[in-house]
Design an enzyme around this catalytic site. Structure first.
Site, mmCIF file in Angstrom:
data_model
loop_
_atom_site.group_PDB
_atom_site.id
_atom_site.type_symbol
_atom_site.label_atom_id
_atom_site.label_comp_id
_atom_site.label_asym_id
_atom_site.label_seq_id
_atom_site.Cartn_x
_atom_site.Cartn_y
_atom_site.Cartn_z
ATOM 1 N N GLU A 82 36.423 -44.675 53.568
ATOM 2 C CA GLU A 82 37.313 -43.673 53.730
ATOM 3 C C GLU A 82 38.771 -44.666 53.412
ATOM 4 O OE1 GLU A 82 36.122 -39.975 55.987
ATOM 5 O OE2 GLU A 82 36.828 -41.759 57.530
ATOM 6 N N MET A 118 35.715 -35.132 62.038
ATOM 7 C CA MET A 118 35.675 -34.762 64.094
ATOM 8 C C MET A 118 37.199 -35.624 63.778
ATOM 9 S SD MET A 118 31.649 -36.203 63.368
ATOM 10 C CE MET A 118 31.463 -36.282 65.095
ATOM 11 N N GLU A 119 37.900 -35.485 63.395
ATOM 12 C CA GLU A 119 38.986 -36.823 63.519
ATOM 13 C C GLU A 119 40.225 -35.937 63.493
ATOM 14 O OE1 GLU A 119 36.734 -37.814 60.771
ATOM 15 O OE2 GLU A 119 35.487 -38.736 62.546
ATOM 16 N N GLY A 177 32.767 -31.210 55.814
ATOM 17 C CA GLY A 177 32.092 -30.433 55.396
ATOM 18 C C GLY A 177 32.588 -29.291 54.898
ATOM 19 N N ASP A 185 30.240 -32.177 51.616
ATOM 20 C CA ASP A 185 28.318 -31.459 51.939
ATOM 21 C C ASP A 185 29.606 -30.126 52.614
ATOM 22 O OD1 ASP A 185 29.510 -33.518 54.542
ATOM 23 O OD2 ASP A 185 28.689 -31.155 55.175
HETATM 24 N N1 SAH Z 1 26.349 -41.115 58.602
HETATM 25 C C1 SAH Z 1 27.649 -41.544 59.686
HETATM 26 C C2 SAH Z 1 27.674 -40.390 60.430
HETATM 27 C C3 SAH Z 1 28.564 -39.638 60.173
HETATM 28 S S1 SAH Z 1 29.155 -38.736 60.548
HETATM 29 C C4 SAH Z 1 26.103 -42.623 60.340
HETATM 30 O O1 SAH Z 1 25.343 -42.466 60.674
HETATM 31 O O2 SAH Z 1 26.903 -43.947 61.262
HETATM 32 C C5 SAH Z 1 30.745 -37.602 59.652
HETATM 33 C C6 SAH Z 1 31.634 -38.393 59.224
HETATM 34 O O3 SAH Z 1 32.462 -37.530 58.058
HETATM 35 C C7 SAH Z 1 32.605 -37.464 60.519
HETATM 36 O O4 SAH Z 1 33.962 -38.481 59.778
HETATM 37 C C8 SAH Z 1 33.530 -36.214 59.933
HETATM 38 O O5 SAH Z 1 34.938 -36.242 60.217
HETATM 39 C C9 SAH Z 1 33.546 -36.547 58.567
HETATM 40 N N2 SAH Z 1 32.187 -35.247 58.328
HETATM 41 C C10 SAH Z 1 31.593 -34.558 56.774
HETATM 42 N N3 SAH Z 1 30.760 -33.118 57.099
HETATM 43 C C11 SAH Z 1 30.606 -33.231 58.412
HETATM 44 C C12 SAH Z 1 30.445 -32.445 58.885
HETATM 45 N N4 SAH Z 1 29.357 -31.872 58.735
HETATM 46 N N5 SAH Z 1 30.349 -32.024 60.127
HETATM 47 C C13 SAH Z 1 31.359 -32.796 60.676
HETATM 48 N N6 SAH Z 1 32.076 -34.039 60.615
HETATM 49 C C14 SAH Z 1 31.972 -34.354 59.502
#
Ligand code: SAH
Length: 231
Positions: free
Chosen positions: A12, A172-173, A78, A196
């Site tokens: 990001e 998530m932030e 998302g 997504d």
């Molecule tokens: N693929 C990463 C984990 C990503 S968690 C790993 O394996 O390390 C998802 C991140 O993208 C978080 O920072 C959140 O802010 C954002 N995000 C995107 N889509 C999301 C969803 N469906 N639910 C929650 N957070 C989402």
């Protein structure tokens, strides 16, 4: 003026660091902070790591330790609103924590005493984002972002968040960064590009679109910074 630009994951902020080119790196409180002069302002850039706790730590550090006076968050999210497709941009008008729950005591979801369910983002930067969108010929959606410590890949959970928070997107932030900035009186702007649809295909979609969506958001945020500097 010192402006903070933050993300949650390396992807990001990578496009932002690439655009800035020259920066110094400082390690502090278990994280790396990148400082740069950009035009006539100072930038402090970092990714926090995922979730509300790490993002709280990073936002607080950027403000209290590095002296940031404005904060812009760039990242992916998302979609909850059916209007939002992968790659679309959403600007948060207000943010809530969807997983904060003391409803057993009769309180609404997302609420604790002396807090509030929603925290409003800075109206001035939202207005600037409309100008930027227009100059870039891009459509942006303004809406509510719901934040929680869970990757939502589940239609039922997503619908619950829609019903209880009227959210347009989830991540998530943002909600925790909003609480920090509001408490410390620092204007903040949260921008997310959709990666997504928070449904059963979310993890595949996320992996496929993280980089392009993160770039989409980062480019917009840099245009925001340019416009803020001009004002
Ligand atoms: N693929 C990463 C984990 C990503 S968690 C790993 O394996 O390390 C998802 C991140 O993208 C978080 O920072 C959140 O802010 C954002 N995000 C995107 N889509 C999301 C969803 N469906 N639910 C929650 N957070 C989402």
């Amino acid at each position: 003026m010192k402006i903070a630009i933050m993300g949650a994951m390396p992807e990001e902020i990578a496009p932002i660091l690439e655009k800035i080119g020259n920066y110094t790196t400082t390690e502090y409180a278990g994280n790396k902070y990148y400082e740069a002069k950009y035009k006539n302002v100072d930038l402090i850039i970092a990714y926090s790591k995922i979730g509300k706790v790490f993002s709280t730590l990073t936002a607080t550090t950027m403000i209290e330790h590095f002296g940031a006076q404005k904060l812009l968050f760039s990242g992916v999210a998302g979609a909850v609103s059916p209007d939002l497709r992968v790659g679309d941009l959403i600007v948060a008008t207000k943010l809530a924590q969807h997983d904060l729950d003391i409803s057993a005591f009769g309180h609404p979801f997302g609420y604790v005493p002396e807090g509030s369910v929603y925290v409003d983002a800075d109206k001035e930067m939202i207005a600037i984002s409309k100008e930027v969108a227009q100059s870039m010929g891009k459509k942006i959606k303004e809406g509510i972002i719901a934040t929680g410590d869970q990757f939502v890949a589940n239609e039922a959970r997503k619908n619950w968040i829609l019903e209880n928070f009227k959210a347009d997107a989830l991540e998530m932030e943002g909600g925790s960064v909003a609480v920090v900035c509001n408490a410390l009186d620092v204007p903040f702007f949260i921008l997310r590009a959709i990666s997504d649809a928070a449904d059963m295909d979310a993890s595949f979609s996320f992996d496929a679109f993280l980089e392009t969506s993160a770039l989409e958001s980062a480019e917009f945020v840099m245009q925001m910074v340019d416009r803020i500097i001009e004002k």
